[in-house]
Design a protein around this motif. Sequence first.
Motif, PDB file in Angstrom:
ATOM      1  N   THR A  42       0.785  -1.324  -0.205  1.00 18.57           N
ATOM      2  CA  THR A  42       0.056  -0.013   0.132  1.00 18.57           C
ATOM      3  C   THR A  42       0.671   1.344  -0.042  1.00 18.57           C
ATOM      4  OG1 THR A  42      -0.145  -0.063   2.381  1.00 18.57           O
ATOM      5  CG2 THR A  42      -1.995  -1.073   1.264  1.00 18.57           C
ATOM      6  N   LEU A  43       2.067   1.077   0.486  1.00 19.85           N
ATOM      7  CA  LEU A  43       3.178   2.417   0.434  1.00 19.85           C
ATOM      8  C   LEU A  43       3.519   2.749  -0.920  1.00 19.85           C
ATOM      9  CD1 LEU A  43       5.736   1.344   3.125  1.00 19.85           C
ATOM     10  CD2 LEU A  43       3.729   2.797   3.556  1.00 19.85           C
ATOM     11  N   TYR A  44       3.406   1.752  -1.835  1.00 20.28           N
ATOM     12  CA  TYR A  44       3.983   1.903  -3.195  1.00 20.28           C
ATOM     13  C   TYR A  44       2.583   2.480  -4.196  1.00 20.28           C
ATOM     14  CZ  TYR A  44       8.341  -0.499  -2.435  1.00 20.28           C
ATOM     15  OH  TYR A  44       9.568  -0.499  -2.032  1.00 20.28           O
ATOM     16  N   ARG A  45       1.479   1.638  -3.587  1.00 18.52           N
ATOM     17  CA  ARG A  45       0.148   2.047  -4.398  1.00 18.52           C
ATOM     18  C   ARG A  45      -0.204   3.606  -3.873  1.00 18.52           C
ATOM     19  NH1 ARG A  45      -3.261  -1.810  -5.966  1.00 18.52           N
ATOM     20  NH2 ARG A  45      -2.496  -4.019  -5.931  1.00 18.52           N
ATOM     21  N   TYR A  46       0.193   4.006  -2.678  1.00 15.64           N
ATOM     22  CA  TYR A  46       0.015   5.475  -2.262  1.00 15.64           C
ATOM     23  C   TYR A  46       0.595   6.371  -3.118  1.00 15.64           C
ATOM     24  CZ  TYR A  46      -0.751   9.460   0.681  1.00 15.64           C
ATOM     25  OH  TYR A  46      -1.116  10.638   1.013  1.00 15.64           O
ATOM     26  N   CYS A  47       2.022   5.844  -3.316  1.00 17.66           N
ATOM     27  CA  CYS A  47       2.855   6.791  -4.063  1.00 17.66           C
ATOM     28  C   CYS A  47       2.250   6.907  -5.607  1.00 17.66           C
ATOM     29  CB  CYS A  47       4.291   6.440  -4.028  1.00 17.66           C
ATOM     30  SG  CYS A  47       5.172   6.810  -2.641  1.00 17.66           S
ATOM     31  N   ALA A  48       1.932   5.956  -5.919  1.00 18.79           N
ATOM     32  CA  ALA A  48       1.325   5.670  -7.430  1.00 18.79           C
ATOM     33  C   ALA A  48       0.168   6.631  -7.344  1.00 18.79           C
ATOM     34  CB  ALA A  48       1.099   4.285  -7.792  1.00 18.79           C
ATOM     35  N   LEU A  49      -0.766   6.662  -6.547  1.00 23.58           N
ATOM     36  CA  LEU A  49      -1.968   7.292  -6.446  1.00 23.58           C
ATOM     37  C   LEU A  49      -1.521   8.732  -6.727  1.00 23.58           C
ATOM     38  CD1 LEU A  49      -5.128   7.568  -6.350  1.00 23.58           C
ATOM     39  CD2 LEU A  49      -4.827   7.453  -3.596  1.00 23.58           C
ATOM     40  N   LYS A  50      -0.850   9.339  -5.900  1.00 28.92           N
ATOM     41  CA  LYS A  50      -0.231  10.759  -5.689  1.00 28.92           C
ATOM     42  C   LYS A  50       0.265  11.048  -7.208  1.00 28.92           C
ATOM     43  CE  LYS A  50      -2.025  11.551  -2.007  1.00 28.92           C
ATOM     44  NZ  LYS A  50      -3.039  12.547  -1.955  1.00 28.92           N
ATOM     45  N   LYS A  68       7.366  11.082   3.389  1.00 27.15           N
ATOM     46  CA  LYS A  68       7.079  11.431   4.741  1.00 27.15           C
ATOM     47  C   LYS A  68       5.716  11.960   5.250  1.00 27.15           C
ATOM     48  CE  LYS A  68      12.009  13.223   4.206  1.00 27.15           C
ATOM     49  NZ  LYS A  68      12.923  14.471   4.030  1.00 27.15           N
ATOM     50  N   SER A  69       4.887  12.077   4.208  1.00 28.26           N
ATOM     51  CA  SER A  69       3.437  12.411   4.743  1.00 28.26           C
ATOM     52  C   SER A  69       2.523  11.192   4.798  1.00 28.26           C
ATOM     53  CB  SER A  69       2.978  13.218   3.582  1.00 28.26           C
ATOM     54  OG  SER A  69       2.384  12.277   2.295  1.00 28.26           O
ATOM     55  N   ILE A  70       3.164   9.941   4.724  1.00 28.81           N
ATOM     56  CA  ILE A  70       2.360   8.666   4.740  1.00 28.81           C
ATOM     57  C   ILE A  70       2.034   8.510   6.284  1.00 28.81           C
ATOM     58  CG2 ILE A  70       2.334   6.289   4.495  1.00 28.81           C
ATOM     59  CD1 ILE A  70       4.197   6.682   2.326  1.00 28.81           C
ATOM     60  N   THR A  71       0.709   8.169   6.470  1.00 25.96           N
ATOM     61  CA  THR A  71       0.249   7.477   7.844  1.00 25.96           C
ATOM     62  C   THR A  71      -0.484   6.170   7.520  1.00 25.96           C
ATOM     63  OG1 THR A  71      -1.815   8.680   7.777  1.00 25.96           O
ATOM     64  CG2 THR A  71      -0.127   9.932   8.626  1.00 25.96           C
ATOM     65  N   LEU A  72      -0.846   5.587   8.601  1.00 26.22           N
ATOM     66  CA  LEU A  72      -1.575   4.359   8.343  1.00 26.22           C
ATOM     67  C   LEU A  72      -3.136   4.438   7.937  1.00 26.22           C
ATOM     68  CD1 LEU A  72      -0.356   2.017  11.303  1.00 26.22           C
ATOM     69  CD2 LEU A  72       0.480   1.962   8.919  1.00 26.22           C
ATOM     70  N   LYS A  73      -3.288   5.792   8.295  1.00 25.78           N
ATOM     71  CA  LYS A  73      -4.862   6.158   8.137  1.00 25.78           C
ATOM     72  C   LYS A  73      -4.952   6.460   6.714  1.00 25.78           C
ATOM     73  CE  LYS A  73      -8.621   9.159   9.638  1.00 25.78           C
ATOM     74  NZ  LYS A  73      -9.012  10.290  10.466  1.00 25.78           N
ATOM     75  N   LYS A  74      -4.024   6.955   5.887  1.00 27.78           N
ATOM     76  CA  LYS A  74      -4.057   7.414   4.625  1.00 27.78           C
ATOM     77  C   LYS A  74      -3.999   6.082   3.681  1.00 27.78           C
ATOM     78  CE  LYS A  74      -2.073  11.922   4.997  1.00 27.78           C
ATOM     79  NZ  LYS A  74      -0.890  12.938   4.798  1.00 27.78           N
ATOM     80  N   LEU A  75      -3.250   5.117   4.332  1.00 24.80           N
ATOM     81  CA  LEU A  75      -3.090   3.847   3.321  1.00 24.80           C
ATOM     82  C   LEU A  75      -4.427   2.962   3.435  1.00 24.80           C
ATOM     83  CD1 LEU A  75       0.293   2.430   4.532  1.00 24.80           C
ATOM     84  CD2 LEU A  75      -0.224   3.977   2.638  1.00 24.80           C
ATOM     85  N   ASN A  76      -5.403   3.502   4.202  1.00 28.57           N
ATOM     86  CA  ASN A  76      -6.787   2.742   4.130  1.00 28.57           C
ATOM     87  C   ASN A  76      -7.654   3.391   3.275  1.00 28.57           C
ATOM     88  OD1 ASN A  76      -8.870   1.063   4.841  1.00 28.57           O
ATOM     89  ND2 ASN A  76      -9.622   2.242   6.652  1.00 28.57           N
ATOM     90  N   ASN A  77      -7.513   3.179   1.890  1.00 27.21           N
ATOM     91  CA  ASN A  77      -8.303   3.978   0.797  1.00 27.21           C
ATOM     92  C   ASN A  77      -8.514   2.975  -0.270  1.00 27.21           C
ATOM     93  OD1 ASN A  77      -8.954   5.789  -1.309  1.00 27.21           O
ATOM     94  ND2 ASN A  77      -7.261   7.196  -0.878  1.00 27.21           N
ATOM     95  N   ASN A  78      -9.888   2.924  -0.915  1.00 28.92           N
ATOM     96  CA  ASN A  78     -10.013   1.939  -1.897  1.00 28.92           C
ATOM     97  C   ASN A  78      -9.534   2.261  -3.293  1.00 28.92           C
ATOM     98  OD1 ASN A  78     -11.611   0.210  -0.236  1.00 28.92           O
ATOM     99  ND2 ASN A  78     -13.508   1.436  -0.697  1.00 28.92           N
TER     100      ASN A  78
END
Length: 221
Positions: A42-50, A68-78
């Motif tokens: 989900t870390l890579y997916r989060y970067c990809a989404l951004k 540096k802006s990643i939080t566990l809450k932000k990783l919970n995204n469909n």
Amino acid sequence: MIRLNKKIKFKIAADGGSASGKTTGGKLIAKKFNMKFLSSGTLYRYCALKIVENNNKYNVKFINKVSKSITLKKLNNNKLYSPRVAELSAIIAKKPFVRKALKNFQKNFIKNSRLVVVEGRDIGSKIMVSADLKLFFKCSIKEKSKRRLKELRKQNKKVTLKEVKKALIFRDSMDISRRISPLIKAKNAISVDTTKLNIKKMEVKLVNLVKKQIKKKYGNI
């Protein structure tokens, strides 16, 4: 829930391809033994989404800022599970500067956790090589596609099985063939084939594996 003695320190690496059951399995273990959980994919997916939200533009500075802006809450995204994000996450996962930025996040998370399950593709082989238990999840492409389609239909009713299957095959081939931290089974990892396992059977199998390894390290738990 099984409450472990506070003296026990136990870290689990759960690796495998897309939709192989590693996330579900990792969460089952974490919940049963009250462990912290991190899905590194989900870390890579989060970067990809951004990157997608930034008109597909990115560089080292952009990735470092996002990491540096990643939080566990932000990783919970469909939105992290769309086919486009899945494809792009496989592409950026081959970039050394992306892996370096996200490796720091993972290392710090593991270091600050007494009981932890981290799932991904290179956890047992690169990120947490000294894990107390290494698991490698696998599943047939047919079953993988069904599982991922069910997830994606929650946010996009039009997505097709063919699209999902194509994205999964692409992602796995990219992960296996990449030069840096490829998807491989760690030397001392235990294989877990989830193709024919429902949630209950998977939980029983994984709980027994964890108990056995904790007992091996600490004696009776």
